[in-house]
Design a protein around this motif. Structure first.
Motif, PDB file in Angstrom:
ATOM      1  N   LEU A 124      20.745 -49.444 -37.410  1.00 34.13           N
ATOM      2  CA  LEU A 124      21.961 -49.405 -38.225  1.00 34.13           C
ATOM      3  C   LEU A 124      23.153 -49.854 -37.391  1.00 34.13           C
ATOM      4  N   THR A 125      23.896 -50.807 -37.937  1.00 38.58           N
ATOM      5  CA  THR A 125      25.098 -51.255 -37.251  1.00 38.58           C
ATOM      6  C   THR A 125      26.260 -51.190 -38.247  1.00 38.58           C
ATOM      7  N   THR A 126      27.422 -51.675 -37.843  1.00 35.08           N
ATOM      8  CA  THR A 126      28.573 -51.720 -38.739  1.00 35.08           C
ATOM      9  C   THR A 126      29.189 -53.119 -38.661  1.00 35.08           C
ATOM     10  N   ASP A 127      29.834 -53.544 -39.755  1.00 38.66           N
ATOM     11  CA  ASP A 127      30.441 -54.884 -39.691  1.00 38.66           C
ATOM     12  C   ASP A 127      31.597 -54.907 -38.683  1.00 38.66           C
ATOM     13  N   MET A 128      32.165 -53.729 -38.381  1.00 38.68           N
ATOM     14  CA  MET A 128      33.251 -53.694 -37.375  1.00 38.68           C
ATOM     15  C   MET A 128      32.729 -53.923 -35.966  1.00 38.68           C
ATOM     16  N   ALA A 129      31.393 -53.882 -35.804  1.00 39.44           N
ATOM     17  CA  ALA A 129      30.799 -54.145 -34.493  1.00 39.44           C
ATOM     18  C   ALA A 129      30.587 -55.637 -34.260  1.00 39.44           C
ATOM     19  N   SER A 130      30.789 -56.439 -35.315  1.00 39.13           N
ATOM     20  CA  SER A 130      30.767 -57.898 -35.128  1.00 39.13           C
ATOM     21  C   SER A 130      32.119 -58.283 -34.541  1.00 39.13           C
ATOM     22  N   GLN A 131      32.110 -58.726 -33.299  1.00 41.58           N
ATOM     23  CA  GLN A 131      33.376 -59.068 -32.622  1.00 41.58           C
ATOM     24  C   GLN A 131      34.114 -60.149 -33.405  1.00 41.58           C
ATOM     25  N   THR A 132      33.356 -61.116 -33.923  1.00 40.40           N
ATOM     26  CA  THR A 132      33.956 -62.234 -34.660  1.00 40.40           C
ATOM     27  C   THR A 132      34.641 -61.733 -35.929  1.00 40.40           C
ATOM     28  N   LYS A 133      33.922 -60.948 -36.714  1.00 38.71           N
ATOM     29  CA  LYS A 133      34.493 -60.491 -37.983  1.00 38.71           C
ATOM     30  C   LYS A 133      35.656 -59.519 -37.766  1.00 38.71           C
ATOM     31  N   PHE A 134      35.526 -58.679 -36.753  1.00 40.64           N
ATOM     32  CA  PHE A 134      36.599 -57.710 -36.498  1.00 40.64           C
ATOM     33  C   PHE A 134      37.857 -58.440 -36.015  1.00 40.64           C
ATOM     34  N   ASP A 135      37.646 -59.406 -35.126  1.00 41.25           N
ATOM     35  CA  ASP A 135      38.786 -60.165 -34.600  1.00 41.25           C
ATOM     36  C   ASP A 135      39.453 -60.991 -35.698  1.00 41.25           C
ATOM     37  N   ASN A 136      38.638 -61.580 -36.580  1.00 41.59           N
ATOM     38  CA  ASN A 136      39.183 -62.420 -37.655  1.00 41.59           C
ATOM     39  C   ASN A 136      39.854 -61.623 -38.759  1.00 41.59           C
ATOM     40  N   GLY A 137      39.701 -60.317 -38.735  1.00 40.85           N
ATOM     41  CA  GLY A 137      40.276 -59.496 -39.797  1.00 40.85           C
ATOM     42  C   GLY A 137      39.477 -59.570 -41.088  1.00 40.85           C
ATOM     43  N   GLU A 138      38.197 -59.990 -40.988  1.00 39.80           N
ATOM     44  CA  GLU A 138      37.361 -60.114 -42.194  1.00 39.80           C
ATOM     45  C   GLU A 138      36.832 -58.765 -42.662  1.00 39.80           C
ATOM     46  N   VAL A 139      36.956 -57.749 -41.815  1.00 43.78           N
ATOM     47  CA  VAL A 139      36.405 -56.435 -42.160  1.00 43.78           C
ATOM     48  C   VAL A 139      37.505 -55.386 -42.030  1.00 43.78           C
ATOM     49  N   HIS A 140      37.210 -54.172 -42.488  1.00 46.36           N
ATOM     50  CA  HIS A 140      38.182 -53.082 -42.347  1.00 46.36           C
ATOM     51  C   HIS A 140      38.643 -53.017 -40.895  1.00 46.36           C
ATOM     52  N   GLN A 141      39.941 -52.887 -40.712  1.00 50.62           N
ATOM     53  CA  GLN A 141      40.482 -52.845 -39.342  1.00 50.62           C
ATOM     54  C   GLN A 141      40.545 -51.397 -38.844  1.00 50.62           C
ATOM     55  N   LEU A 142      39.388 -50.766 -38.817  1.00 45.48           N
ATOM     56  CA  LEU A 142      39.308 -49.394 -38.292  1.00 45.48           C
ATOM     57  C   LEU A 142      39.007 -49.519 -36.808  1.00 45.48           C
ATOM     58  N   ASN A 143      40.057 -49.333 -36.012  1.00 45.88           N
ATOM     59  CA  ASN A 143      39.952 -49.644 -34.574  1.00 45.88           C
ATOM     60  C   ASN A 143      39.449 -48.432 -33.791  1.00 45.88           C
ATOM     61  N   PHE A 144      38.176 -48.083 -34.039  1.00 48.54           N
ATOM     62  CA  PHE A 144      37.597 -46.897 -33.403  1.00 48.54           C
ATOM     63  C   PHE A 144      36.712 -47.358 -32.252  1.00 48.54           C
ATOM     64  N   LEU A 145      37.297 -47.357 -31.079  1.00 49.04           N
ATOM     65  CA  LEU A 145      36.640 -47.953 -29.910  1.00 49.04           C
ATOM     66  C   LEU A 145      35.259 -47.367 -29.638  1.00 49.04           C
ATOM     67  N   ALA A 146      35.125 -46.038 -29.676  1.00 48.94           N
ATOM     68  CA  ALA A 146      33.834 -45.421 -29.328  1.00 48.94           C
ATOM     69  C   ALA A 146      32.758 -45.821 -30.339  1.00 48.94           C
ATOM     70  N   TYR A 147      33.069 -45.639 -31.609  1.00 48.71           N
ATOM     71  CA  TYR A 147      32.077 -45.971 -32.657  1.00 48.71           C
ATOM     72  C   TYR A 147      31.767 -47.473 -32.645  1.00 48.71           C
ATOM     73  N   ASN A 148      32.816 -48.284 -32.714  1.00 51.06           N
ATOM     74  CA  ASN A 148      32.591 -49.725 -32.861  1.00 51.06           C
ATOM     75  C   ASN A 148      31.883 -50.311 -31.643  1.00 51.06           C
ATOM     76  N   SER A 149      32.319 -49.917 -30.435  1.00 53.30           N
ATOM     77  CA  SER A 149      31.728 -50.549 -29.245  1.00 53.30           C
ATOM     78  C   SER A 149      30.296 -50.059 -29.012  1.00 53.30           C
ATOM     79  N   SER A 150      30.001 -48.802 -29.396  1.00 51.92           N
ATOM     80  CA  SER A 150      28.615 -48.347 -29.231  1.00 51.92           C
ATOM     81  C   SER A 150      27.696 -49.082 -30.209  1.00 51.92           C
TER      82      SER A 150
END
Ligand SMILES: NC(=O)c1ccc[n+]([C@@H]2O[C@H](COP(=O)([O-])OP(=O)(O)OC[C@H]3O[C@@H](n4cnc5c(N)ncnc54)[C@H](OP(=O)(O)O)[C@@H]3O)[C@@H](O)[C@H]2O)c1
Length: 236
Positions: free
Chosen positions: A136-162
């Motif tokens: 199980l992953t999250t779309d916020m873990a896609s660096q490309t999509k998160f950087d492009n603003g294509e997904v919710h901008q929930l900037n949760f470093l621990a969750y997203n980076s893990s």
């Protein structure tokens, strides 16, 4: 021949729905839970005979090994391992205010836990005719999509980076397995209202999230080494 699936973190939320939908497809499902009472309640509420409770805390290698012994008493192979258990310990905490212990806890469960699960259960998945591991992953873990603003901008470093680290692990095992080995891939269900996000309004139901995951997990297409959302392969 009976098909076997193991879903971790399945006493509630998306994991519970994954189990229910797999039972309807006549899999024998091992319902993973770290709490015996909650796990037993989940098994009983499903009302199926082809489901067994397997206690597993994925942050504890001994617990994972014990779970493997329990499953080996029933079957020598797993057609499907769904690494669903996960935590999001830094909801609404900014990176600048995140405690290192919180960051470590996310990696202990989401990353190291998933890594241990894969290593321990790989021999069982390899014994299935077409064994698959789904992380199980999250779309916020896609660096490309998160950087492009294509997904919710929930900037949760621990969750997203893990979860990004899980994506990296998916790619690494996928490269090792190549075209002949078992398949390993990541899937994000997208925003789903569950306890993980305090049942935030606006998300799809856990049943809908589980359906997206199983569409890919049970597909004829080989997605080895990829990460997927509802529309198919996602960028890293
Ligand atoms: N909800 C979303 O919007 C969303 C989006 C993308 C991806 N996901 C992913 O989907 C998965 C399921 O999340 P959910 O939304 O269904 O959350 P949830 O309702 O909070 O369920 C999480 C499950 O993981 C279990 N768990 C936590 N730590 C564990 C550990 N150390 N060992 C074993 N089990 C453990 C929990 O058990 P307890 O009940 O004992 O705590 C629970 O069964 C997670 O990996 C999450 O990151 C969710």
């Amino acid at each position: 021949m009976t098909k076997y699936a193991f879903v971790t973190g399945a006493n509630k939320g998306i994991g519970y729905e994954l189990v229910r939908q797999l039972l309807e497809k006549e899999y024998h499902v091992f319902l993973g839970a770290r709490d015996e009472e909650l796990g037993q309640q989940a098994v009983e509420s499903l009302g199926f005979s082809n489901v067994s409770l397997v206690l597993v805390d994925i942050s504890d290698i001994h617990s994972i090994q014990y779970a493997k012994h329990r499953i080996l008493e029933v079957t020598d192979h797993l057609d499907l391992l769904i690494n669903n258990a996960g935590i999001a310990p830094d909801f609404n905490i900014k990176p600048s205010e995140l405690k290192v212990e919180t960051l470590r806890s996310a990696f202990d469960v989401n990353f190291f836990g998933t890594f241990h699960m894969i290593q321990e259960f790989l021999p069982l998945v390899q014994k299935a005719p077409r064994g698959k591991i789904v992380n199980l992953t999250t779309d916020m873990a896609s660096q490309t999509k998160f950087d492009n603003g294509e997904v919710h901008q929930l900037n949760f470093l621990a969750y997203n980076s893990s979860k990004t680290a899980i994506n990296s692990l998916t790619l690494a095992f996928g490269k090792e397995f190549g075209e002949s080995g078992p398949e390993i891939f990541g899937v994000t269900p997208g925003f789903t209202s569950t306890d993980l996000n305090g049942n935030a309004p606006g998300g799809q139901s856990a049943a809908e999230g589980a359906e997206i995951i199983l569409t890919h997990a049970l597909s004829e297409t080989n997605y080895n080494g990829k990460i997927l959302d509802r529309n198919g392969v996602m960028p890293w």
